[in-house]
Design a protein around this motif. Structure first.
Motif, PDB file in Angstrom:
ATOM      1  N   VAL A 174     106.845   9.261  83.283  1.00  8.92           N
ATOM      2  CA  VAL A 174     106.963   9.973  82.003  1.00  8.92           C
ATOM      3  C   VAL A 174     107.803   9.143  81.047  1.00  8.92           C
ATOM      4  N   ASP A 185     109.271   8.509  76.865  1.00  6.65           N
ATOM      5  CA  ASP A 185     109.455   8.900  75.466  1.00  6.65           C
ATOM      6  C   ASP A 185     109.306   7.602  74.677  1.00  6.65           C
ATOM      7  N   HIS A 210     103.074   3.404  78.558  1.00  4.67           N
ATOM      8  CA  HIS A 210     102.657   3.833  79.890  1.00  4.67           C
ATOM      9  C   HIS A 210     101.705   2.805  80.478  1.00  4.67           C
ATOM     10  N   ARG A 221      97.940   3.605  80.225  1.00  2.52           N
ATOM     11  CA  ARG A 221      97.481   3.598  78.836  1.00  2.52           C
ATOM     12  C   ARG A 221      97.421   2.176  78.284  1.00  2.52           C
ATOM     13  N   ALA A 263      94.400   8.471  86.530  1.00  4.74           N
ATOM     14  CA  ALA A 263      94.962   8.695  85.201  1.00  4.74           C
ATOM     15  C   ALA A 263      94.038   8.066  84.181  1.00  4.74           C
ATOM     16  N   HIS A 318     103.260  14.860  73.337  1.00  3.70           N
ATOM     17  CA  HIS A 318     104.449  14.773  74.189  1.00  3.70           C
ATOM     18  C   HIS A 318     104.405  13.561  75.110  1.00  3.70           C
ATOM     19  N   SER A 344     102.013  12.499  77.127  1.00  3.56           N
ATOM     20  CA  SER A 344     101.412  12.680  78.452  1.00  3.56           C
ATOM     21  C   SER A 344      99.897  12.870  78.381  1.00  3.56           C
ATOM     22  N   SER A 345      99.249  12.288  77.377  1.00  5.28           N
ATOM     23  CA  SER A 345      97.790  12.415  77.288  1.00  5.28           C
ATOM     24  C   SER A 345      97.118  11.622  78.402  1.00  5.28           C
ATOM     25  N   GLU A 386      95.999  12.584  81.399  1.00  4.79           N
ATOM     26  CA  GLU A 386      96.235  12.911  82.812  1.00  4.79           C
ATOM     27  C   GLU A 386      95.040  13.649  83.413  1.00  4.79           C
ATOM     28  N   CYS A 390     101.479  17.625  91.719  1.00  2.60           N
ATOM     29  CA  CYS A 390     101.878  18.166  90.418  1.00  2.60           C
ATOM     30  C   CYS A 390     102.207  19.648  90.486  1.00  2.60           C
TER      31      CYS A 390
END
Length: 310
Positions: free
Chosen positions: A75, A77, A113, A116, A144, A158, A160-161, A163, A178
């Motif tokens: 995760v 930011d 990420h 990504r 992912a 946020h 976390s796209s 997933e 999860c």
């Protein structure tokens, strides 16, 4: 020669490169992550590796790197440049961008990420090159994805796209890490296929690659295991296609190495499930294990152009 640092940090190892403005890999290197020594050692290894790359760039190309891009799991930011949490690295709330900026002499640093960033490279210069909208899905130990629009990855509100591995495709199915049950990842990841084939074959050391090999030889047990995986994966992908309507669906990760043993039945299964949706091109990832580094390099160049225009 103008160049940037690209770092792709994994659970056990780090891949790195110095990347030119035309995305040429000018220098490549690998190092262990050293996670067995604890999260502080992981951070120290990243900083040391980045500093080493800076020195190599200065020595070989006549000047320091202009920026750095770093891909990490877990995760993030991205706006604050903080690695919030990564179970496989044991860290939490690491101000990685600030630490790297200081270690690298104040150059711009971008954090992204890992999956990504792989999707960014595949969509912009790999299998999805030229597509305005694409969906990249990595099917490895976990599952992912990355959502690409106009050559960029949408991180979500946020961070976390993508997933897609945690879409529930079999309600009430196997428990997922999860907290849900029946997630796509529990049925269609390489790890899940390996577990299922180990049980079906009676060989506890068997993995997904062994299952694919047995499928090609016509073993009915393997064909059954593979069919369950393909069906679950198609269900998850169709959900993604229905929501996102991509022009290209790129599938990478360890399971994609099975080639047409995976892609032939998967294309058929996806098409059979579509009603009103348009079938995208379904293609294998093209960049292999360099995708993460290339994506980190692209992120660094993007960060640099943002700095210049700000």
């Amino acid at each position: 020669m103008k160049h940037v640092i690209a770092l792709d940090v994994g659970g056990t190892g780090m891949k790195a490169a110095l990347v030119g403005a035309d995305t040429t890999l000018l220098h490549e290197a690998r190092r262990p992550t050293e996670r067995e020594l604890g999260p502080e050692a992981v951070v120290a290894a990243i900083l040391d590796f980045a500093a080493e790359l800076r020195a190599i760039g200065e020595r070989r190309f006549g000047g320091p790197p202009l920026a750095a891009g770093v891909g990490v799991p877990g995760v993030l930011d991205e706006d604050r440049g903080v690695a919030v949490f990564a179970a496989n690295l044991g860290w939490s709330d690491v101000p990685l961008r600030a630490l790297l900026t200081e270690r690298l002499g104040g150059i711009p640093v971008a954090l992204g990420h890992d999956v990504r960033l792989g999707g960014l490279a595949e969509g912009r210069i790999g299998a999805g090159e030229g597509a305005r909208r694409f969906l990249f899905v990595s099917v490895g130990t976990g599952i992912a994805g990355a959502i690409g629009v106009d050559g960029r990855i949408d991180p979500g509100a946020h961070g976390s796209s993508g997933e897609i591995g945690h879409i529930v495709v079999r309600p009430g199915g196997a428990a997922c890490g999860c907290g849900q049950s029946g997630c796509l990842e529990t049925l269609a990841s390489a790890a899940a296929v390996g577990r299922a084939w180990a049980a079906a074959s009676g060989d506890p050391a068997a993995d997904a690659a062994d299952c694919a090999k047995a499928v090609r030889s016509g073993d009915p047990r393997a064909v059954a295991v593979w069919g369950e995986m393909v069906g679950a994966l198609a269900d998850g992908l169709v959900t993604g296609l229905t929501l996102l309507d991509p022009g290209v669906l790129i599938v990478g990760g360890g399971l994609a190495e099975a080639g047409e043993t995976l892609f032939a039945p998967l294309r058929t299964a996806v098409e059979e499930r579509l009603t009103f949706q348009q079938l995208p091109r379904i293609v294998p990832a093209a960049l292999g294990d360099t995708a993460g580094c290339l994506g980190a390099g692209l992120l660094a160049w993007d960060r640099l152009s943002t700095e210049v225009t700000a």
